[in-house]
Structures are given as C-alpha cells and as structure tokens.
Design a protein around this motif. Sequence first.
Motif, PDB file in Angstrom:
ATOM      1  N   TYR A 298     101.126  29.660  32.978  1.00  0.00           N
ATOM      2  CA  TYR A 298     100.774  29.970  34.361  1.00  0.00           C
ATOM      3  C   TYR A 298     100.162  31.370  34.476  1.00  0.00           C
ATOM      4  N   GLY A 357     108.279  25.964  44.807  1.00  0.00           N
ATOM      5  CA  GLY A 357     107.056  25.937  45.608  1.00  0.00           C
ATOM      6  C   GLY A 357     105.942  26.785  45.031  1.00  0.00           C
ATOM      7  N   ASP A 359     102.681  28.449  43.641  1.00  0.00           N
ATOM      8  CA  ASP A 359     101.250  28.210  43.733  1.00  0.00           C
ATOM      9  C   ASP A 359     100.505  29.390  43.114  1.00  0.00           C
ATOM     10  N   ARG A 360      99.175  29.376  43.189  1.00  0.00           N
ATOM     11  CA  ARG A 360      98.377  30.413  42.520  1.00  0.00           C
ATOM     12  C   ARG A 360      98.536  31.769  43.185  1.00  0.00           C
ATOM     13  N   THR A 362     101.555  32.893  44.560  1.00  0.00           N
ATOM     14  CA  THR A 362     102.953  33.322  44.628  1.00  0.00           C
ATOM     15  C   THR A 362     103.066  34.795  44.259  1.00  0.00           C
ATOM     16  N   ALA A 427      96.601  19.641  32.972  1.00  0.00           N
ATOM     17  CA  ALA A 427      96.319  20.457  34.159  1.00  0.00           C
ATOM     18  C   ALA A 427      95.385  21.611  33.795  1.00  0.00           C
ATOM     19  N   GLU A 431      95.192  23.731  38.660  1.00  0.00           N
ATOM     20  CA  GLU A 431      96.269  22.795  38.949  1.00  0.00           C
ATOM     21  C   GLU A 431      97.588  23.171  38.281  1.00  0.00           C
ATOM     22  N   ALA A 433      99.841  25.577  38.601  1.00  0.00           N
ATOM     23  CA  ALA A 433     100.996  25.944  39.424  1.00  0.00           C
ATOM     24  C   ALA A 433     101.659  24.696  40.015  1.00  0.00           C
ATOM     25  N   HIS A 434     100.828  23.825  40.604  1.00  0.00           N
ATOM     26  CA  HIS A 434     101.380  22.605  41.215  1.00  0.00           C
ATOM     27  C   HIS A 434     101.987  21.695  40.161  1.00  0.00           C
ATOM     28  N   ALA A 435     101.330  21.573  39.005  1.00  0.00           N
ATOM     29  CA  ALA A 435     101.838  20.695  37.949  1.00  0.00           C
ATOM     30  C   ALA A 435     103.171  21.186  37.392  1.00  0.00           C
ATOM     31  N   SER A 436     103.407  22.484  37.476  1.00  0.00           N
ATOM     32  CA  SER A 436     104.631  23.034  36.900  1.00  0.00           C
ATOM     33  C   SER A 436     105.840  22.926  37.818  1.00  0.00           C
ATOM     34  N   ARG A 437     105.648  22.527  39.071  1.00  0.00           N
ATOM     35  CA  ARG A 437     106.772  22.512  40.019  1.00  0.00           C
ATOM     36  C   ARG A 437     107.939  21.637  39.574  1.00  0.00           C
TER      37      ARG A 437
END
Length: 468
Positions: A298, A357, A359-360, A362, A427, A431, A433-437
């Motif tokens: 990330y 939550g 995201d790029r 954060t 990813a 993508e 950040a979202h893929a790592s949730r």
Amino acid sequence: MTATITHPEPVLGARNRWTVLAVCCLSMFLVGLDTTVVNVGLPAIGRGLGVGVRSLEWTVDAYTVVLAGLLISSGALADRFGRRRVFRTGLAVFGAASLACAAAPSVGWLVAARAVQGVGASMLSPVALAIVVNAMPDPRERARAIGVWASVFGLSTAVGPVTGGALLAGLGWRSLFWINAPVVVIALVLSAVFVPESRGARARRLDLPGQALLAVVIAAGVGVLIEGPRIGWTSPAALAVYVLAAGATAAFVRVESRRPEPLMDLRLFRSPVFSGAVLGAVAVFVALNVTLLLNTLYLQHARGFSPLAAGAATLPMAVGATVCAPWSGRLVGRRGPRVPLTVAGAFILAGGLCLVGLDRNTSVALLLGAYLLIGVGFGFANAPITNTAVGGLPPARAGVAGAITSTARQVGSALGIALAGALVAHAGPAELAHASRPGWILVAGCGLLLLLTARAPRSEERRRILGS
C-alpha cells in the motif's frame, strides 16, 4: 527404541544461565528477523529480478513453509543427538544459505536458497528454547527466561521492516541477506564457549511418515492460497490441491494417533489451553504478516513511499513490541498468561478496526496509530502463548513442545503472506487500498480470537489431560 542418557548434565551458575539465554536469543533474533525483514524489500527484489507479486510471495513463504514443516523433527533430533550440536549445525546452514540468497541471480535461485535458510532456521527455534528451558531448573526463573526469549523473538519480527528499509536505502536488497553472516559467526563462537550440550532424557525416534505428511499439508495449504488467484480457485488444479491437502490431513491424524512416538502428540490438543495457545500463535502471526505485507504494498505502490519510508512507518509497531514484550514477560511470571493475552487481543482487534475503511487518502496519523496498536498487541502476545504451550510440559520434552508452538507461528506467517497476497494480487495502485480492506477485517478477527483464547480453562485441566 529409546536411549537413556546416563551422563549427568552440568548445573550452571546464575551468570552462565543468563549468558546461555543471551546466546540463544541472538540466534532467535536472526530467525524472527528473516521472517519479516524481506517484506519491505519485496518491490525492490521484484524490480531487480523482474518478477511479480506471486513470485515475491514465494520468496517469503519458501522460508516459512520449510521452517514450519521441519521444526518438530528438528526438536526431536536435538533431544536425541544433542541440542548444542543441532543448534550449531542450524547456524552454519542458515549462514551459508543467507550468502546464497545474497548472490541469487534469479528468482528461482532465491526461492531455493530461502528454502535452505528455512532448513537451518528450523534447527534454531525449538532447539534454542529447549536449551534455555534445560539451563533454567527453577520454574519461576524458567518462566522469566521464556518471557525474555519470546520477547526477543517477537521484537525481531516487529523490527524486521524497519531494519529492511534502512538496509535497502543504503546497501540494496542483497544486504537483507548477507548481513546475517557476521551475526552467525558471532553466535557460533559464543555457542561453542558458553552453551553446554544437553539431550532429552529419552531420545525419540524420528517419525518420517508424520514428517512427510505434515510437510504436504502445510505446502499444499499455503501453495493453493498463493497460486489460487493465478490458476483460479475452482480450476481442476486447485481442486486437486484441495483434495491433496484434505487427504494428507486425514492421513496425518490417522498415522499420528497410532504411532507410539508420534511427531505431534495429538492428545495435547484435547486441552483447550494447549489448543488455544497453538491457535493463538497462528492468529498473532497471521495478523502481523498481513499487516506487514499490506503496509509494504500500500505505502510503496499506492502512496509512492520509498522503502525506507515504508519501513519507518512500522516504527510505532516496533516500539510497541519493544516496550510491551518485556512487560508481558514479567506479567506472565507474576500473574500468569491470561491478563497479557487479553490485552494483546484487545489491541490487535482495535488496530485492525482502525483500517477497515482504508483508502488512498487515509491520514498517516491513523496509519501510525493503527500500527502502534497492533505492535502493542503483538508485544503482549508472544510470552503468554509460549508460556502456556511449554510451561506445563517436562523439560525433557522442551524441544518438541517448543517446536509445536514455533510451527504454529510459522504456519501463521506463511498463511498471512499468502492471504494478503491473494487479496491484492490483481489490484493496481489505485485499487490497492480497497482490495486490502478484507485483510484488515482479518487482522481484527485475529485479535478477537486471542480474546477468546484468553478465556480458555487454565493449566490444572491441561495437566490432567497430559497425564491421561
């Protein structure tokens, strides 16, 4: 057959006992460091060798899979042939393999050398713990020593990314491996001077069928997680591996339950305490390795951090582990494992929830706070898990007992890398950040599992089961 040792082992003075602990901790620092130090260097290794994420996962998991698969047999070998002898052999193999990693011209070479590193490391982890337990005859002193040992191992895994980032910034990715060589030489000299030879009172036979089946179970389980995104989770190849893993697991249970001297005494798992310690060890290292890999990918791919900056971002985690691991060891010695294990679970749960939550955009402050929480939880976790698993077993079985818990740790490490890699394998930077949730949900779940583990029945029930 079994062999009885007739030569008495020397009784060490207090200073020598703690010197032995220091030498063993030095070797364990290497084993733990090499479990995580490579994480922050994965992008640099990928660029240097021209490989992608899945191959990079194998550079980490080749080490942990082999280490996990051989730990218990190495403990049994040490109990039979001499703990110092096996310990020093492991140091030599580990050092030579580290130099081979540093010289790797291709990813295949690197993965193979990392596997050999795992062979050497398997002779260090349980054997070092057995040496420490044997050198500490007093139960209270032994509990403190186990706490120190577990703390050093936990600290080494936590500071791996920071160390890796610093080495990458100044010396390149190959320095991640050759830096081990001088430490191995120092440990070899010190072990020759200070560590006495010891063996188990009864030398156990090697369980080759059990060893082979355990290796298949671990390799198949981790391998399908790494390769699943590429081959497809429902492809014929994946289905074949599922069947292989299930069949090997069933065969392992059947073989081990019928052998007079099994590789893994399955009766131990009748105890909620022992089973909880093993599950807790897996959970802690799943959480740690998911955190480290997702952090690396990330920050470097999605946020454009340098390897040094990405490694430095884990400093709060290292600080939390450094401060809390010794504290946890003292708490275990005074009050038992329940309190520190509860604290560990709560902090890991909170750290994972902070990032569900992600995201790029954060904030860095939230990232650092979450890493601090996870580091505190990790620091509190290792001493109570090790003490719970080993403390109620006789010292003569310390090699095998320590190996079971160490195996659980390395299985957790391998699963954490494989699971995190599977989540983000396809990813792109936008993508990631979202893929790592889901990975952060998994970290929180590991914390919750530790909280449940802390509520397991205590040692009186475990001693009853071990005596049955």
